[in-house]
Scaffold this active site. Structure first.
Site, PDB file in Angstrom:
ATOM      1  N   ASP A  82       0.824  -1.346   0.133  1.00  0.00           N
ATOM      2  CA  ASP A  82       0.029   0.012   0.054  1.00  0.00           C
ATOM      3  C   ASP A  82       0.812   1.199  -0.170  1.00  0.00           C
ATOM      4  O   ASP A  82       1.717   1.570   0.877  1.00  0.00           O
ATOM      5  CB  ASP A  82      -0.845   0.015   1.280  1.00  0.00           C
ATOM      6  CG  ASP A  82      -2.004   0.966   1.221  1.00  0.00           C
ATOM      7  OD1 ASP A  82      -2.195   1.396   0.134  1.00  0.00           O
ATOM      8  OD2 ASP A  82      -2.672   1.216   2.249  1.00  0.00           O
ATOM      9  N   ASP A  87     -10.068   4.763  -1.700  1.00  0.00           N
ATOM     10  CA  ASP A  87     -10.978   3.964  -0.625  1.00  0.00           C
ATOM     11  C   ASP A  87     -12.503   4.065  -0.983  1.00  0.00           C
ATOM     12  O   ASP A  87     -12.805   5.386  -1.131  1.00  0.00           O
ATOM     13  CB  ASP A  87     -10.546   4.314   0.617  1.00  0.00           C
ATOM     14  CG  ASP A  87      -9.137   3.841   1.098  1.00  0.00           C
ATOM     15  OD1 ASP A  87      -8.559   3.041   0.382  1.00  0.00           O
ATOM     16  OD2 ASP A  87      -8.795   4.220   2.452  1.00  0.00           O
TER      17      ASP A  87
END
Length: 799
Positions: free
Chosen positions: A266, A317
């Protein structure tokens, strides 16, 4: 388009006002194997797979045609072991419980690609944020198993940001925060013991989004201190940037020791050097670890990044609201060319069930039921990873139904790996569709508008198809009817109708078969008659068949079978015995028996193919149908049940059955003439997958090879030993014409009576000079071990 008012009423009910009651039909007690039909593993790496099977427990598992080095646990369904040699290995899985037995082919592909279907599992972030503990993960894993999600293909238990402590241990790798995770290997072992897989999180930055240690550092010791400053992220500014010293190799070795199966990496922006570094480390770990890139992967470099990863986030997200979800449904088309088996676009995790991120008090997803159906449908159609982010200890019936619809999930797990794209768009009325492996289409009709129920149309022209198709509602697992040209349905606001389109198959031989002739066929009191084959010479029909004394029962063929000839002036009989043609010969290849004859004519020569022991086929020749017959001294082909076809140029094609271990597969041989030499076609099985067979009969018509055979295991028709019809343009790749049984054990006669036999096998089609099938013969056996040849007239059938 033609359909009845009845279907209009049904469609209205299907598309409007979905309630929180699950649309997924209840699962029955019978066993059913679900999940992917293909699995990728690298050479020599451990196989980690649990057969997903629903149905009443206890259930036992087994498999046939299993390669050396691979085992299937009978109690758990876990497939373990390793395979060193690259290639595709098709095995036949079996699940059995008190309600029945089911089989399904499963292909293990040994090569460089893993994750050949999108990963399915869970990630902690949408429920726990960075506040995650070992106890939380284990509780969720137990819930995935106990709820039955595991039985539908859900398998990965992935830890996100928040587990990391300090660097240390023998490898000087990141160790868990012991206040949250006391023993990572123990957690992994417990997850694997449940039949699930274990995933972890990292970042190439110095500091993660959740303010935990990353995979690089600005000091050689890898010491980490959380930043106290407000530093913008995603700007390549430390500590949210890649440090001077990398510990990637040490971290990957640690994960391998923990038996990690999945890794989320990430950071932003993602660039090739650090991506490739992690890919190489994972590849060399000795274990298959699915590699997922996050977040907002740059589209400009996705061609390069996708080659060294298994999945990648196409945006930021997701949140549990309609705006966040809607923005991801019709906008993924540009990514579609990069999606393929082993490499998947990822619009982010799922937002169904109870969620909450870092909040203390959790809540049910703010999506309406219709929006959740749209969510699941879109993710499945787009073949993206299905990663739950909810509390699985609080699954309600609606959410469980949403996540266990095997027909919907099958679209996501389809081995072709195509991503659905938008084929029609009128404002917020969107139709997405994709090809699936079996030649059918899958589509979703999405009403993304805010103006109530809308009528949507799926047009055949947009799909690039013509003709009649059966349209099936995947959520309700119900056929809606046959449609041509288009399919219309009302769709609720923010809802979806998800369908599968299967072409209506052309008529099978069964459609042209008439009742059997009551006093026709061939009977010989005191003998079992089997394996008919008929040829017309002049005005006389000659039947060659196997026979043996009735007193020895059906199994008597193994010692006493001989080939006989009978004749009739009528194709449908009755046939009269004329002579014994062939018997077993001592000292030759056919010293066990003479069985299963097939008569053809090649030029001026009659050729009679027959078998002796299993996997032994030879032939005899004669200038006249009455003989004398000259046999070959050695076998011609090492397989059984030959179905020969003489081509116009005199060359020969022979379709037959080969017993390999405990699998009866279809093989083919060709020869320049009946004299040989006979060369086997390269395909291991001419039928799809591990479809098994007995007793093929073959003819040429409509520019293709046509075969009817005994569906030995029910792979094609769903009924063991019913008749199935296949076809092939090249004689190598055969496809099923229809799931319809061509024949069964029940025979209906021309006088209106019927009889159900214990065995009905050895089909044979007779064709006229035009290639039309005009008669269908089968061998039949009663419960009293009496046997004869039945014949059904056929109305000049051409496929």
């Amino acid at each position: 388009m033609k359909f009845s008012f009845f279907f209009l009423v049904v469609l209205f009910a299907l598309g409007v006002n979905a309630q929180t009651v699950s649309l997924t039909p209840a699962h029955g007690p019978e066993p059913k194997i679900n999940g992917p039909k293909v699995f990728g593993v690298r050479p020599g790496h451990p196989i980690v797979f649990t057969i997903p099977a629903s149905g009443k427990r206890p259930m036992t598992f087994s498999a046939s045609n299993v390669p050396d080095g691979v085992k299937v646990d009978a109690n758990t369904g876990k497939i373990t072991g390793s395979i060193s040699k690259t290639g595709a290995y098709v095995i036949s899985l079996q699940a059995k419980n008190e309600a029945g037995t089911v089989r399904r082919d499963f292909k293990i592909v040994v090569g460089e690609d893993i994750a050949l279907t999108p990963p399915m599992g869970w990630n902690h972030y949408n429920i726990y944020g960075t506040r995650i503990t070992q106890e939380d993960v284990l509780a969720q894993a137990k819930a995935m198993a106990s709820s039955g999600l595991i039985n539908h293909g859900w398998s990965y238990m992935n830890i996100d940001d928040g587990w990391q402590g300090e660097r240390g241990g023998p490898l000087h790798a990141i160790q868990p925060d012991t206040s949250r995770f006391s023993d990572m290997k123990q957690l992994s072992d417990e997850i694997h013991a449940l039949g699930l897989k274990f995933g972890i999180y990292s970042t190439p930055w110095v500091e993660s989004y959740g303010h935990r240690i990353g995979g690089t550092a600005m000091n050689a010791e890898g010491k980490f201190e959380k930043t106290k400053e407000q530093v913008p992220r995603n700007k390549k500014q430390l500590p949210y940037a890649i440090g001077t010293y990398s510990f990637v190799d040490a971290d990957v070795k640690q994960w391998a020791l923990w038996d990690v199966d999945y890794m989320k990496y990430d950071w932003n922006p993602a660039e090739l050097p650090e991506t490739k570094m992690m890919y190489d480390a994972l590849r060399n770990s000795g274990r298959d670890i699915v590699y997922s890139l996050s977040n907002s992967i740059p589209f400009a470099t996705i061609a390069d990044l996708s080659a060294v990863s298994n999945a990648w986030r196409t945006g930021g997200d997701i949140k549990d609201n309609w705006k966040s979800l809607k923005s991801r449904i019709p906008t993924q088309d540009k990514w579609a060319p990069f999606a393929r088996p082993g490499h998947w676009n990822d619009p982010d995790m799922m937002i169904v069930g109870v969620v909450g991120w870092n909040a203390k008090d959790k809540w049910p997803s703010k999506l309406t039921p219709d929006e959740q159906y749209a969510h699941m449908s879109a993710w499945c159609l787009m073949s993206v990873p299905l990663l739950l982010g909810n509390d699985m200890t609080k699954l309600d019936d609606f959410t469980l139904g949403l996540l266990t619809n095997d027909e919907v999930i099958a679209i996501n797990q389809d081995a072709l790996g195509k991503q659905a794209t938008v084929i029609s768009k009128q404002g917020d009325l969107v139709v997405m569709a994709k090809d699936i492996e079996d030649g059918c289409k899958a589509a979703g009709l999405f009403n993304l508008a805010d103006s109530g129920t809308q009528q949507l149309t799926l047009k055949w022209a947009d799909l690039g198809i013509k003709g009649k198709y059966v349209v099936r509602d995947l959520w309700r697992q119900k056929d809606l009817g046959v449609f041509e040209g288009e399919f219309k349905t009302p769709v609720a606001e923010h809802g979806v109708v998800m369908v599968r389109l299967e072409p209506v198959p052309p008529p099978t031989l069964r459609s042209a078969m008439k009742p059997a002739v009551k006093n026709g066929g061939f009977k010989m009191p005191g003998y079992i008659l089997w394996c008919p084959s008929v040829i017309k010479v002049g005005n006389t029909y000659h039947m060659f068949a196997s026979r043996w004394p009735e007193q020895y029962g059906l199994g008597g063929w193994t010692k006493y079978s001989e080939v006989v000839r009978a004749t009739s002036n009528n194709l449908y009989g009755p046939y009269t015995f004329q002579e014994v043609v062939l018997q077993k010969r001592e000292g030759y290849w056919d010293n066990d028996r003479a069985h299963n004859p097939k008569i053809v004519k090649a030029g001026n020569t009659f050729v009679l193919y027959y078998i002796s022991s299993a996997n032994e086929t030879g032939y005899a020749t004669a200038d006249k149908i009455t003989g004398p017959w000259k046999r070959m001294d050695s076998l011609a082909m090492p397989f059984s049940n030959p179905a020969p076809l003489i081509r116009k140029d005199g060359s020969v094609y022979v379709f037959g059955r080969k017993a390999v271990k405990d699998i009866r597969i279809a093989q083919g041989y060709t020869a320049p003439s009946f004299k040989g030499p006979y060369t086997r076609l390269e395909a291991e099985n001419l039928l799809p997958g591990l479809n098994q067979l007995e007793d093929p009969t073959i003819w040429w018509a409509s520019g293709q090879y046509n075969v009817i055979l005994s569906d030995f295991r029910g792979d094609a028709t769903g009924v063991n030993k019913d008749g199935a019809q296949y076809y092939s343009k090249d004689g190598i790749h055969f496809a099923l014409l229809s799931k319809e049984s061509i024949y069964s054990k029940k025979v209906t006669y021309d006088d209106g009576s019927s009889f159900t036999f214990r065995r009905r096998e050895r089909p044979f089609v007779f064709t006229n000079e035009k290639g039309e099938v005009t008669a269908f013969f089968t061998s039949c056996l009663t419960d009293k071990e009496q046997s004869w040849i039945e014949v059904q007239p056929v109305d000049k059938y051409i496929p």
